[in-house]
Enzyme design. Structure first.
Site, short mmCIF file in Angstrom:
data_model
loop_
_atom_site.label_atom_id
_atom_site.label_comp_id
_atom_site.label_asym_id
_atom_site.label_seq_id
_atom_site.Cartn_x
_atom_site.Cartn_y
_atom_site.Cartn_z
N ASP A 50 -18.11 1.47 -56.21
CA ASP A 50 -17.15 2.30 -55.49
C ASP A 50 -17.19 3.68 -56.17
O ASP A 50 -17.61 3.78 -57.33
CB ASP A 50 -15.76 1.68 -55.60
CG ASP A 50 -14.67 2.58 -55.05
OD1 ASP A 50 -14.82 3.02 -53.90
OD2 ASP A 50 -13.71 2.88 -55.78
N ASP A 104 -12.24 -0.41 -58.45
CA ASP A 104 -10.95 -0.35 -59.17
C ASP A 104 -9.74 -0.42 -58.26
O ASP A 104 -8.65 -0.72 -58.70
CB ASP A 104 -10.87 0.95 -59.98
CG ASP A 104 -10.64 2.15 -59.09
OD1 ASP A 104 -9.78 2.97 -59.42
OD2 ASP A 104 -11.31 2.26 -58.05
N ASP A 163 -10.74 -2.52 -52.94
CA ASP A 163 -12.00 -3.09 -53.42
C ASP A 163 -11.92 -4.60 -53.64
O ASP A 163 -12.96 -5.24 -53.86
CB ASP A 163 -12.40 -2.42 -54.75
CG ASP A 163 -12.72 -0.94 -54.59
OD1 ASP A 163 -13.24 -0.58 -53.53
OD2 ASP A 163 -12.43 -0.16 -55.51
#
Length: 627
Positions: A322, A522, A526
């Site tokens: 990410d 994080d 996610d």
């Protein structure tokens, strides 16, 4: 060494002294048997007890049973020294194993030291009162004095201090905090007194979650550990029956052939066979290797939820990231202030005035971009100067600042006002500003990349990762700029959480079956992707609870460069595991054949059992040493 280990060391030393003394004592017959039983019982009474309890509970085939049968049999056959020596060296090997496990456990128990014993709250008289952290409700103001642990996650309301976060992150550099900063439990307050408003209950705080992860990590075994468990389950009974056959069948065959039975010789060989066959080296060293690997990783601020994930990490061929909060800090900062040439602010600095109008117009917004404008302005915002604030969804805000009509927002807002706006050369979020119907310029705001992000990508490629991928909801231009700067192989932008899952599904289908895919994230968005990937890696310091819960590995200091370190720990751990398996099985197979043929005696058996176990344990300890 623990008290129990020191007691065992004392028993070993006493047994050695007695055994050496008896060797020079000229006694024979029943007196010799009684005298040798003294060091035997000193060193082996607990093994005999465990073997007897195993018989009572019908759990016969274990190493205690093998040692008891082999040593008692040797003594009954008159091999007093050998019988005592087998038990003595077995206990020496067990002591080595206990010390090694203790060394591994100390790395993990360092995390247990973060568990707070109490929380300070002020009573009605203004005096501090210690209460259990479980009793503190969300929103309560707690006081943390210098030298105390932060018991519950919260936000600093008063005071400033330096925090020791080494137990959580593995980093020795202290962290500075002041009023307004978020603070996580488990840190040690080093200097000033802090007042903290709790934002979570104790059970949901970082410290509780970490302890839960560590305590349950042993529940998830690797394939190597499961193999050894199953192997020992069938191997031990097989060698027991094999030893019985070796003791009985050859003498019976000799009798049928008209030759002497030689019962004593074949029983001795069977007992030697039993000692050699004990699977201690494998049963102890393999779990110890993974335990040491998890302990070594935790000392570096990498929490692994189970040895199965540590094993899988070594096979990682694709790492998906990410962007925001993982490769970037998730903290927006003003990167450029560009006043328009057609707009002037009189004699005042146009750069500062552009920031002044933008920061005041955005003063009532809680958006991170608005916050970054106020921080860049640097001075306190006087809200009395701001009136008639109107927020226009998806475009920006308009307000009257010091009597001037100010508009701050994107290009769509400027077009609504009939103004042409500049196109910035840099990459980031653009806030265009208009004052009294005149285009005043733009402010470019960018998410700051983590200092170690580029190092992390380079280290992963050096470690053999074939592909790095970045998934983000950001605009295409921003995503491609970050990916190019960091050296990421593939980038997908403008994705919703569901789109990220789809992309990961596609990557899972394309990858090699033997390779694993790791996802690093994080945010709460996610969590579905972390669960879907072969290995989920979460940022633990500032990551969301949902992400940490869904992940298999947690990086406690949010440093992506530690992914490559975790892979190195994993591969070193697996290499040691395979070394121990090959070494132990190879030596045992050779010695079993030699023992059955009568070439290997009881002393060779002692090396094949205890010697191999000690060497394997010492090899497993290397998992703790992380460069």
């Amino acid at each position: 060494m623990t008290k129990k280990q020191k007691k065992m060391l004392g028993r070993i030393l006493l047994a050695i002294v007695l055994l050496i003394g008896l060797h020079f004592l000229p006694v024979e017959g029943p007196v010799k048997l009684v005298l040798y039983l003294i060091p035997y019982m000193v060193i082996g009474y607990d093994i005999l007890r465990k073997a007897f309890l195993g018989l009572l509970h019908r759990e016969v085939f274990d190493e205690n049973f093998l040692m008891a049968v082999a040593t008692v049999g040797a003594i009954l056959l008159g091999e007093y020294q050998e019988g005592v020596a087998v038990m003595l060296f077995y206990q020496i090997g067990e002591l080595f194993q206990a010390v090694a496990v203790g060394k591994s456990r100390r790395n993990i128990s360092a995390l247990m030291d973060i568990r707070p014993d109490f929380a300070n709250i002020e009573n009605e008289n203004g005096k501090l009162e210690q209460v259990s952290p479980d009793e503190v409700a969300v929103g309560t103001i707690i006081v943390v004095c210098p030298g105390e642990k932060v018991p519950i996650d919260g936000c600093v309301t008063e005071g400033s201090s330096t925090l020791n976060t080494s137990a959580l992150t593995g980093e020795s550099v202290p962290r500075e905090v002041a009023a307004g900063d978020e603070i996580i439990s488990g840190c040690v307050n080093l200097t000033g007194l802090l007042k903290i408003r709790t934002t979570k209950e104790f059970g949901e705080s970082t410290v509780s979650k970490i302890l839960d992860l560590v305590e349950n990590s042993s529940m998830k075994k690797s394939r190597s550990e499961n193999f050894i468990t199953k192997f020992a389950k069938y191997y031990t009974p097989a060698v027991c029956y094999g030893a019985l056959a070796l003791a009985v069948i050859p003498p019976l065959v000799q009798i049928l052939m008209g030759n002497p039975a030689a019962w004593s010789m074949w029983i001795t060989r069977a007992l030697t066979f039993l000692v050699i066959s004990c699977p201690c080296a494998l049963v102890i060293s393999i779990p110890l290797s993974f335990f040491g690997g998890i302990g070594g990783a935790s000392a570096c601020g990498i929490l692994v939820k189970g040895s199965n994930y540590l094993e899988a990490l070594a096979q990682t061929g694709c790492v998906v990231f990410d962007k925001t909060g993982t490769l970037t800090k998730g903290v927006f900062q003003v990167a450029e202030v560009a006043p328009a040439q057609e707009w002037t602010a009189g004699e005042t600095d146009p750069f500062q005035m552009l920031l002044y109008y933008a920061a005041h117009a955005e003063s009532y917004s809680s958006h991170p971009i608005s916050k970054s404008l106020r921080e860049a302005f640097g001075a306190d915002i006087d809200n009395e100067r701001v009136t008639e604030v109107e927020e226009i969804g998806g475009e920006g805000v308009t307000a009257r600042v010091d009597g001037h009509e100010v508009a701050a927002g994107n290009a769509r807002l400027m077009r609504r006002l009939g103004l042409d706006c500049a196109v910035p050369a840099g990459i980031g979020t653009v806030v265009h500003v208009a004052v009294d119907g005149v285009y005043a310029g733009y402010i470019l705001i960018a998410d700051v990349m983590k200092e170690t992000a580029g190092e992390a990508i380079a280290a992963l490629k050096k470690a053999g990762v074939k592909k790095t991928v970045m998934l983000t909801g950001d605009a295409k231009a921003v995503a491609e700029h970050v990916a190019e700067k960091l050296g990421v192989d593939e980038v997908h932008s403008e994705l919703l959480p569901a789109d990220k899952v789809e992309r990961v599904e596609e990557l899972l289908q394309k990858k090699n079956r033997k390779e694993k895919l790791a996802f690093v994230g994080d945010g709460i968005n996610d969590a579905p992707v972390l669960s879907r990937a072969d290995i989920g890696i979460a940022m633990g310091a500032m990551g969301s609870d949902a992400a940490i819960e869904a992940a298999d590995i947690v990086l406690m200091d949010d440093n992506p460069a530690k992914i490559a370190l975790a892979m190195r720990i994993s591969r070193k751990c697996l290499r040691i595991v395979y070394e121990n398996i090959v070494f132990a099985l190879g030596v045992k197979a050779l010695c079993l054949i030699l023992g059955a043929l009568g070439i290997a005696g009881m002393w060779m058996a002692i090396f094949a059992d205890v010697g191999v176990m000690v060497i394997a344990v010492l090899n497993a300890i290397r998992c703790l040493k992380i460069k």
